[in-house]
Design a protein around this motif. Structure first.
Motif, short mmCIF file in Angstrom:
data_model
loop_
_atom_site.label_atom_id
_atom_site.label_comp_id
_atom_site.label_asym_id
_atom_site.label_seq_id
_atom_site.Cartn_x
_atom_site.Cartn_y
_atom_site.Cartn_z
N PHE B 98 0.86 -1.33 -0.03
CA PHE B 98 0.03 0.08 -0.14
C PHE B 98 0.81 1.37 -0.03
O PHE B 98 0.54 2.14 -0.98
N LEU B 99 1.88 1.40 0.96
CA LEU B 99 2.74 2.66 1.10
C LEU B 99 3.36 2.87 -0.42
O LEU B 99 3.41 3.87 -0.76
N PRO B 100 4.15 1.91 -0.78
CA PRO B 100 4.95 1.99 -1.90
C PRO B 100 4.09 2.25 -3.38
O PRO B 100 4.48 3.15 -4.04
N MET B 101 2.90 1.67 -3.28
CA MET B 101 2.17 2.03 -4.35
C MET B 101 1.59 3.49 -4.32
O MET B 101 1.63 4.09 -5.40
N ALA B 102 1.12 3.91 -3.03
CA ALA B 102 0.72 5.45 -3.10
C ALA B 102 1.92 6.21 -3.38
O ALA B 102 1.79 7.20 -4.17
N THR B 211 8.06 9.89 -20.10
CA THR B 211 6.79 9.87 -20.55
C THR B 211 6.01 11.05 -20.48
O THR B 211 6.21 12.00 -19.44
N ASN B 212 4.88 11.48 -21.32
CA ASN B 212 3.89 12.60 -21.26
C ASN B 212 2.63 12.03 -20.59
O ASN B 212 1.61 12.95 -20.79
N SER B 213 2.50 11.04 -20.28
CA SER B 213 1.27 10.55 -19.81
C SER B 213 1.35 9.82 -18.21
O SER B 213 2.12 9.07 -17.85
N GLY B 214 0.73 10.76 -17.29
CA GLY B 214 0.59 10.56 -16.01
C GLY B 214 0.32 9.16 -15.61
O GLY B 214 0.83 8.55 -14.83
N ILE B 215 -0.69 8.69 -16.32
CA ILE B 215 -1.46 7.31 -16.02
C ILE B 215 -0.15 6.38 -16.22
O ILE B 215 0.08 5.52 -15.69
N ALA B 216 0.29 6.48 -17.43
CA ALA B 216 1.53 5.36 -17.83
C ALA B 216 2.59 5.45 -16.66
O ALA B 216 3.19 4.57 -16.68
N ALA B 217 2.95 6.65 -16.32
CA ALA B 217 4.23 6.78 -15.59
C ALA B 217 3.60 6.00 -14.05
O ALA B 217 4.48 5.28 -13.63
N MET B 218 2.55 6.22 -13.76
CA MET B 218 1.97 5.49 -12.63
C MET B 218 2.12 4.02 -12.60
O MET B 218 2.55 3.37 -11.80
N ALA B 219 1.21 3.76 -13.79
CA ALA B 219 1.02 2.15 -13.89
C ALA B 219 2.54 1.67 -14.20
O ALA B 219 2.58 0.38 -13.33
N THR B 220 3.58 2.35 -14.91
CA THR B 220 4.89 1.56 -14.98
C THR B 220 5.42 1.40 -13.62
O THR B 220 5.98 0.23 -13.18
N THR B 221 5.54 2.62 -12.76
CA THR B 221 6.07 2.44 -11.41
C THR B 221 5.56 1.44 -10.59
O THR B 221 6.32 0.60 -9.95
N VAL B 222 3.89 1.22 -10.47
CA VAL B 222 3.64 0.31 -9.85
C VAL B 222 3.93 -0.98 -10.32
O VAL B 222 4.14 -1.95 -9.52
N GLY B 223 3.89 -1.14 -11.67
CA GLY B 223 4.23 -2.52 -12.33
C GLY B 223 5.41 -3.07 -11.93
O GLY B 223 5.80 -4.20 -11.45
N LEU B 224 6.68 -1.92 -11.95
CA LEU B 224 7.95 -2.25 -11.53
C LEU B 224 7.97 -2.75 -9.90
O LEU B 224 8.51 -3.59 -9.51
N ILE B 226 5.78 -3.98 -8.26
CA ILE B 226 5.10 -5.49 -8.16
C ILE B 226 6.15 -6.58 -8.51
O ILE B 226 6.52 -7.52 -8.02
N THR B 227 6.85 -6.11 -9.77
CA THR B 227 8.02 -6.94 -10.41
C THR B 227 9.13 -7.44 -9.29
O THR B 227 9.36 -8.47 -9.19
N VAL B 228 9.52 -6.25 -8.77
CA VAL B 228 10.87 -6.33 -7.94
C VAL B 228 10.51 -7.02 -6.66
O VAL B 228 11.12 -8.03 -6.16
N GLN B 229 9.09 -6.92 -6.24
CA GLN B 229 8.69 -7.57 -4.96
C GLN B 229 8.66 -9.06 -5.29
O GLN B 229 9.04 -9.95 -4.46
N ILE B 230 8.06 -9.66 -6.57
CA ILE B 230 8.10 -10.91 -6.63
C ILE B 230 9.50 -11.55 -7.11
O ILE B 230 10.00 -12.57 -6.46
N LEU B 231 10.46 -10.81 -7.58
CA LEU B 231 12.01 -11.35 -7.94
C LEU B 231 12.52 -11.36 -6.53
O LEU B 231 13.19 -12.46 -6.38
#
Lengths: 324, 294
Positions: B98-102, B211-224, B226-231
């Motif tokens: 929750f915290l890192p996602m926020a 990027t010029n898209s806030g949504i894309a940047a947020m999604a990428t960061t949260v995706g990264l 999750i990926t790192v947490q799994i790794l």
């Protein structure tokens, strides 16, 4: 005060230009040449119209002048300093409206201006509220200042964008299509605002694709198509470059055309009771006398002044709405 | 008058050291006035409430759950004895996701959101200055890390005090410390948790400059994230795992030992500083050389 002395200094050579570019070129990563070797000179104190169809490179040029994008080659000097290197010194003295207004929808109009003003490290926070109120008043938004910006109409957003450019006394105003989205009354207000600012000594760089807008307020103009500068100079000179048309209104078009040719008028053509041609070198009074002597009945004889549009078509050989 | 006679160099108003912080103040206020920020903080504040009520309901009827009462976040078994443990439990429950996602949402939006809205160009011609704007954004994101952590901690403390007794507490090592000391450790833990988020913040800010898209940047960061947490959960990657930013996150529990076990705490803070330096520099290099065409 900078303004009066700036006008006083306008001697034979004039003061240093407010904007001067040399060979300014921008090639985007895709290889597309947006601006190609631009040599632009904007004299101090002018209202400079920057004309060109959509897609001709106007906005790319403005972005380079404001230090937002780096030129591929060439130089740009604004207020005598190189851009984008001197943005910190130059931009506090420049107000800009670039490609339409951009606002924080969840903030009120007033709070939007407070934020933009806070972004300028040379802006005094003690006078911030007063300057914001004055800017809102100047564009007629005082009544709507407390409304959230997302509830603004396009015209109101445009006004708020202008207000942001007027938060400080500026030496240069760069206005990219400032009357977009405004109704005719709003357009008139913007025009009178531009004239008012210019009379205070502010140089106004006004980009537009509307010729009559430029013709009504500008002292100087430049025309761009397909990334290249086609011409620049004072509006009077540009319009003079495309010569006007001699127009004779007469019920005897055949005779009139013959007499006009004898009088040395070129490119004579008749359309109903309207005979037109290139104005001759000689005095028009003599042409009139010759027509009357030959028994041609004349209802009217004028030289229709060339418009900037004629000049533009003459220069580019194309209509104005063609994208480059 | 004399200014106009000077050479072309414009002698305009000068920036003042103190005035440059106006942007930071504006940035903090603007961030807090976004509905999105408030919603994120609301979710974070709700987590301790849910955990507290769940524990209360579970233990109603006097049967306190035993020390080996199954899984759940760290310290959960101790909450019924001392409400202060809800602070530690809530931080342990929110830190992995929750915290890192926020933080990822706020950091990812920092530059890209302004670019997408077009407001970036007006900030830059104001002129905010690219380095100054980036530093302001990073400071704001770090302030948000601290605020988000404190929201969780304060909410947990309030719920804990409301539902459970407070008093002296037992450390992981078995020694007893006073309530005031425990409160101090809770604050220290909150600060360490906030510092643990500095790496994600820098990563999100770097993504935001791409990027010029806030949504894309947020999604990428949260995706990264999750990926790192799994790794970090894959044992075969043990050589890599110590360099993943979440690897030492839960080391904050070591502050509840007596004496405090510092090794992993220091490794965590060092790793966060490394991420901040690497991705902070990358963000700076990218942002100061970028063509702003949005």
């Amino acid at each position: 005060m900078d303004a009066p002395s700036a006008t006083e200094r306008r001697g034979d050579d004039g003061p240093a230009p407010v904007i001067a570019t040399r060979g300014l070129t921008k090639r985007y990563r895709g290889g597309q040449l947006a601006v190609d070797g631009l040599d632009l000179t904007v004299p101090a104190g002018s209202v400079f119209g920057f004309l060109g169809p959509n897609g001709s490179g106007k906005t790319t040029t403005i972005r380079m002048l404001m230090g937002l994008i780096a030129p591929t080659s060439g130089t740009a000097r604004v207020l005598g300093r190189p851009m984008p290197r001197a943005t910190r010194a130059v931009l506090p003295q420049v107000g800009a409206l670039i490609e339409g207004p951009a606002l924080y929808g969840f903030l009120s109009g007033r709070d939007n201006l407070l934020r933009y003003d806070a972004a300028d490290p040379t802006a005094d926070p003690r006078t911030r509220r007063a300057r914001v109120a004055a800017a809102l008043d100047r564009v007629g938004l005082t009544a709507a200042a407390g409304k959230k910006a997302r509830a603004y109409s396009l015209g109101m957003k445009q006004r708020l964008g202008l207000a942001a450019a007027l938060l400080q006394p500026r030496r240069l105003l760069v206005l990219d299509e400032p009357t977009n989205g405004l109704d005719p009354q709003g357009m008139r207000e913007i025009r009178s605002l531009v004239r008012e600012l210019a009379s205070d000594g502010t140089t106004v760089f006004l980009s537009s694709h509307l010729l009559d807008e430029i013709e009504q307020v500008c002292t100087h103009a430049a025309v761009m198509t397909r990334g290249r500068l086609v011409t620049q100079g004072s509006v009077a000179d540009l319009a003079a470059g495309a010569r006007g048309r001699l127009v004779v209104l007469t019920p005897d078009p055949g005779d009139a055309a013959r007499v006009l040719k004898e009088q040395g008028v070129g490119d004579v053509g008749a359309d109903g009771d309207r005979v037109t041609g290139e104005p001759p070198e000689r005095d028009l009074a003599e042409v009139t006398a010759a027509l009357v002597t030959a028994g041609v009945r004349v209802r009217g004889l004028t030289v229709e002044r060339a418009s900037l549009e004629d000049a533009f078509v003459a220069l580019t050989g194309e209509g104005f709405d063609v994208a480059g | 008058m004399s200014r106009a006679e000077a050479p072309p160099a414009p002698a305009g108003r000068r920036p003042r050291a103190l005035w440059t912080f106006g942007l930071l103040r504006s940035e903090l206020v603007t961030t807090l006035r976004r509905w999105r920020t408030l919603a994120l903080l609301g979710v974070l504040a709700a987590v301790p409430v849910l955990v507290g009520i769940a524990v209360k309901v579970e233990t109603r009827g006097g049967s306190s759950s035993g020390p080996d009462g199954g899984g759940g976040p760290a310290f959960i078994a101790q909450i019924t004895n001392n409400g202060l443990f809800l602070v530690f439990t809530a931080l342990a429950a929110t830190l992995p996701f929750f915290l890192p996602m926020a933080v990822g949402v706020v950091a990812g939006d920092a530059i890209a959101g302004e670019a997408g809205g077009g407001t970036l160009r007006y900030l830059l011609v104001a002129p905010a200055g690219r380095t100054r704007l980036l530093l302001t954004k990073y400071t704001t994101v770090m302030a948000f890390c601290l605020l988000a952590t404190l929201v969780v901690a304060v909410s947990a403390l309030a719920v804990g005090a409301l539902l459970f007794p407070l008093g002296d507490l037992t450390t992981i090592s078995g020694t007893r410390i006073g309530f005031a000391d425990g409160l101090g450790r809770a604050l220290l833990i909150a600060l360490v948790v906030a510092a643990s988020l500095v790496g994600v913040a820098a990563l999100g800010l770097f993504v935001s400059t791409l990027t010029n898209s806030g949504i894309a940047a947020m999604a990428t960061t949260v995706g990264l994230l999750i990926t790192v947490q799994i790794l970090d959960q894959i044992p075969q990657l043990h050589a890599l795992r110590p360099y993943l930013f979440p690897h030492y996150w839960l080391s904050f529990a070591d502050l509840m030992r007596d004496p405090v076990y510092w090794d992993d705490l220091v490794k965590n803070l060092g790793l966060q500083a490394l991420y901040a330096a690497v991705f902070g520099s990358a963000a700076w290099a990218r942002f100061t050389a970028k063509d702003i065409s949005a």
